[in-house]
Design a protein around this motif. Structure first.
Motif, PDB file in Angstrom:
ATOM      1  N   THR A   1       0.792  -1.219   0.000  1.00  0.00           N
ATOM      2  CA  THR A   1       0.000   0.000   0.000  1.00  0.00           C
ATOM      3  C   THR A   1       0.827   1.273   0.000  1.00  0.00           C
ATOM      4  O   THR A   1       2.043   1.239   0.142  1.00  0.00           O
ATOM      5  CB  THR A   1      -0.943  -0.014   1.200  1.00  0.00           C
ATOM      6  OG1 THR A   1      -0.164  -0.297   2.350  1.00  0.00           O
ATOM      7  CG2 THR A   1      -2.008  -1.069   1.026  1.00  0.00           C
ATOM      8  N   ASP A   2       0.115   2.350  -0.119  1.00  0.00           N
ATOM      9  CA  ASP A   2       0.729   3.624  -0.421  1.00  0.00           C
ATOM     10  C   ASP A   2       1.127   4.493   0.764  1.00  0.00           C
ATOM     11  O   ASP A   2       2.278   4.805   0.953  1.00  0.00           O
ATOM     12  CB  ASP A   2      -0.225   4.446  -1.297  1.00  0.00           C
ATOM     13  CG  ASP A   2      -0.357   3.843  -2.676  1.00  0.00           C
ATOM     14  OD1 ASP A   2       0.573   3.144  -3.092  1.00  0.00           O
ATOM     15  OD2 ASP A   2      -1.379   4.067  -3.319  1.00  0.00           O
ATOM     16  N   CYS A   3       0.139   4.903   1.534  1.00  0.00           N
ATOM     17  CA  CYS A   3       0.390   6.061   2.402  1.00  0.00           C
ATOM     18  C   CYS A   3       1.088   5.705   3.713  1.00  0.00           C
ATOM     19  O   CYS A   3       1.857   6.478   4.231  1.00  0.00           O
ATOM     20  CB  CYS A   3      -0.916   6.790   2.685  1.00  0.00           C
ATOM     21  SG  CYS A   3      -1.975   5.952   3.886  1.00  0.00           S
ATOM     22  N   HIS A   4       0.776   4.545   4.263  1.00  0.00           N
ATOM     23  CA  HIS A   4       1.341   4.109   5.542  1.00  0.00           C
ATOM     24  C   HIS A   4       1.037   5.083   6.673  1.00  0.00           C
ATOM     25  O   HIS A   4       1.777   5.164   7.652  1.00  0.00           O
ATOM     26  CB  HIS A   4       2.852   3.859   5.420  1.00  0.00           C
ATOM     27  CG  HIS A   4       3.175   2.854   4.370  1.00  0.00           C
ATOM     28  ND1 HIS A   4       3.008   1.511   4.544  1.00  0.00           N
ATOM     29  CD2 HIS A   4       3.594   3.008   3.096  1.00  0.00           C
ATOM     30  CE1 HIS A   4       3.331   0.876   3.439  1.00  0.00           C
ATOM     31  NE2 HIS A   4       3.683   1.761   2.538  1.00  0.00           N
TER      32      HIS A   4
ATOM     33  N   GLY B   1      -2.570   5.716   7.459  1.00  0.00           N
ATOM     34  CA  GLY B   1      -3.985   5.605   7.776  1.00  0.00           C
ATOM     35  C   GLY B   1      -4.869   6.500   6.941  1.00  0.00           C
ATOM     36  O   GLY B   1      -6.004   6.785   7.334  1.00  0.00           O
ATOM     37  N   VAL B   2      -4.391   6.946   5.781  1.00  0.00           N
ATOM     38  CA  VAL B   2      -5.148   7.890   4.966  1.00  0.00           C
ATOM     39  C   VAL B   2      -5.843   7.215   3.779  1.00  0.00           C
ATOM     40  O   VAL B   2      -7.030   7.404   3.554  1.00  0.00           O
ATOM     41  CB  VAL B   2      -4.228   9.032   4.452  1.00  0.00           C
ATOM     42  CG1 VAL B   2      -4.994   9.961   3.519  1.00  0.00           C
ATOM     43  CG2 VAL B   2      -3.666   9.810   5.625  1.00  0.00           C
ATOM     44  N   CYS B   3      -5.102   6.384   3.024  1.00  0.00           N
ATOM     45  CA  CYS B   3      -5.654   5.862   1.763  1.00  0.00           C
ATOM     46  C   CYS B   3      -6.682   4.754   1.978  1.00  0.00           C
ATOM     47  O   CYS B   3      -7.554   4.547   1.146  1.00  0.00           O
ATOM     48  CB  CYS B   3      -4.532   5.385   0.846  1.00  0.00           C
ATOM     49  SG  CYS B   3      -3.742   3.844   1.378  1.00  0.00           S
ATOM     50  N   GLY B   4      -6.577   4.013   3.052  1.00  0.00           N
ATOM     51  CA  GLY B   4      -7.516   2.936   3.351  1.00  0.00           C
ATOM     52  C   GLY B   4      -7.278   1.651   2.574  1.00  0.00           C
ATOM     53  O   GLY B   4      -8.002   0.674   2.753  1.00  0.00           O
ATOM     54  N   LEU B   5      -6.255   1.611   1.739  1.00  0.00           N
ATOM     55  CA  LEU B   5      -6.019   0.437   0.890  1.00  0.00           C
ATOM     56  C   LEU B   5      -5.499  -0.774   1.662  1.00  0.00           C
ATOM     57  O   LEU B   5      -5.520  -1.884   1.150  1.00  0.00           O
ATOM     58  CB  LEU B   5      -5.032   0.789  -0.229  1.00  0.00           C
ATOM     59  CG  LEU B   5      -5.543   1.820  -1.247  1.00  0.00           C
ATOM     60  CD1 LEU B   5      -4.443   2.174  -2.235  1.00  0.00           C
ATOM     61  CD2 LEU B   5      -6.761   1.280  -1.977  1.00  0.00           C
ATOM     62  N   CYS B   6      -5.042  -0.561   2.877  1.00  0.00           N
ATOM     63  CA  CYS B   6      -4.508  -1.682   3.645  1.00  0.00           C
ATOM     64  C   CYS B   6      -5.549  -2.268   4.594  1.00  0.00           C
ATOM     65  O   CYS B   6      -5.206  -3.037   5.487  1.00  0.00           O
ATOM     66  CB  CYS B   6      -3.273  -1.256   4.427  1.00  0.00           C
ATOM     67  SG  CYS B   6      -3.636  -0.052   5.707  1.00  0.00           S
TER      68      CYS B   6
ATOM     69  N   LEU C   1      -6.847  -1.093   9.788  1.00  0.00           N
ATOM     70  CA  LEU C   1      -5.874  -0.657   8.788  1.00  0.00           C
ATOM     71  C   LEU C   1      -4.521  -1.255   9.178  1.00  0.00           C
ATOM     72  O   LEU C   1      -4.004  -0.980  10.262  1.00  0.00           O
ATOM     73  CB  LEU C   1      -5.797   0.866   8.738  1.00  0.00           C
ATOM     74  CG  LEU C   1      -7.048   1.574   8.235  1.00  0.00           C
ATOM     75  CD1 LEU C   1      -6.895   3.093   8.371  1.00  0.00           C
ATOM     76  CD2 LEU C   1      -7.353   1.194   6.791  1.00  0.00           C
TER      77      LEU C   1
ATOM     78  N   CYS D   1      -1.553  -0.699   8.264  1.00  0.00           N
ATOM     79  CA  CYS D   1      -0.428   0.218   8.476  1.00  0.00           C
ATOM     80  C   CYS D   1      -0.501   0.901   9.838  1.00  0.00           C
ATOM     81  O   CYS D   1       0.479   1.495  10.284  1.00  0.00           O
ATOM     82  CB  CYS D   1      -0.351   1.257   7.364  1.00  0.00           C
ATOM     83  SG  CYS D   1      -1.651   2.510   7.414  1.00  0.00           S
TER      84      CYS D   1
END
Ligand code: FES
Length: 102
Positions: free
Chosen positions: A53-56, A58-63, A73, A75
């Protein structure tokens, strides 16, 4: 230190249902869950599929995933010995921890 991580493995093209596989990995200090999954991928089993995942932060939510049965999440969650990780239940699994996004 050595840690165990139980990971849901599932290849829908070959299997009817997921199963848990336990991996042992090494870490010097605390890793978050996505870092622990990445460590398993890099040092133990390169066939594991997951979204790196991207942001690490807690922002993008992809994890988002199920961690010990709770949606979290990855991350933002410290990896503890013996944790179980699985994809969210309402998502179609592509393979292992990799699931379809909207
Ligand atoms: S990596 Fe973006 S919320 Fe976890």
């Amino acid at each position: 230190m050595r840690f165990n991580l139980k990971v849901s493995r599932f290849d829908p093209s070959k299997e009817e249902s997921p199963h848990l596989e336990t991996y042992e990995y090494e870490a010097e200090g605390q890793l978050n869950v996505i870092q622990a999954i990445r460590r398993v991928f890099q040092t133990v089993d390169g066939t594991l599929s997951f979204r790196d995942t991207d942001c690490h932060r807690g922002v993008c939510g992809l994890c988002s995933m199920m961690i010990d049965g709770n949606r979290r999440l990855a991350c933002m969650c410290i990896a503890e010995d013996g944790m179980t990780v699985a994809p969210p239940p309402n998502r179609k699994v592509i393979k292992d921890l990799l699931f379809e996004l909207d």
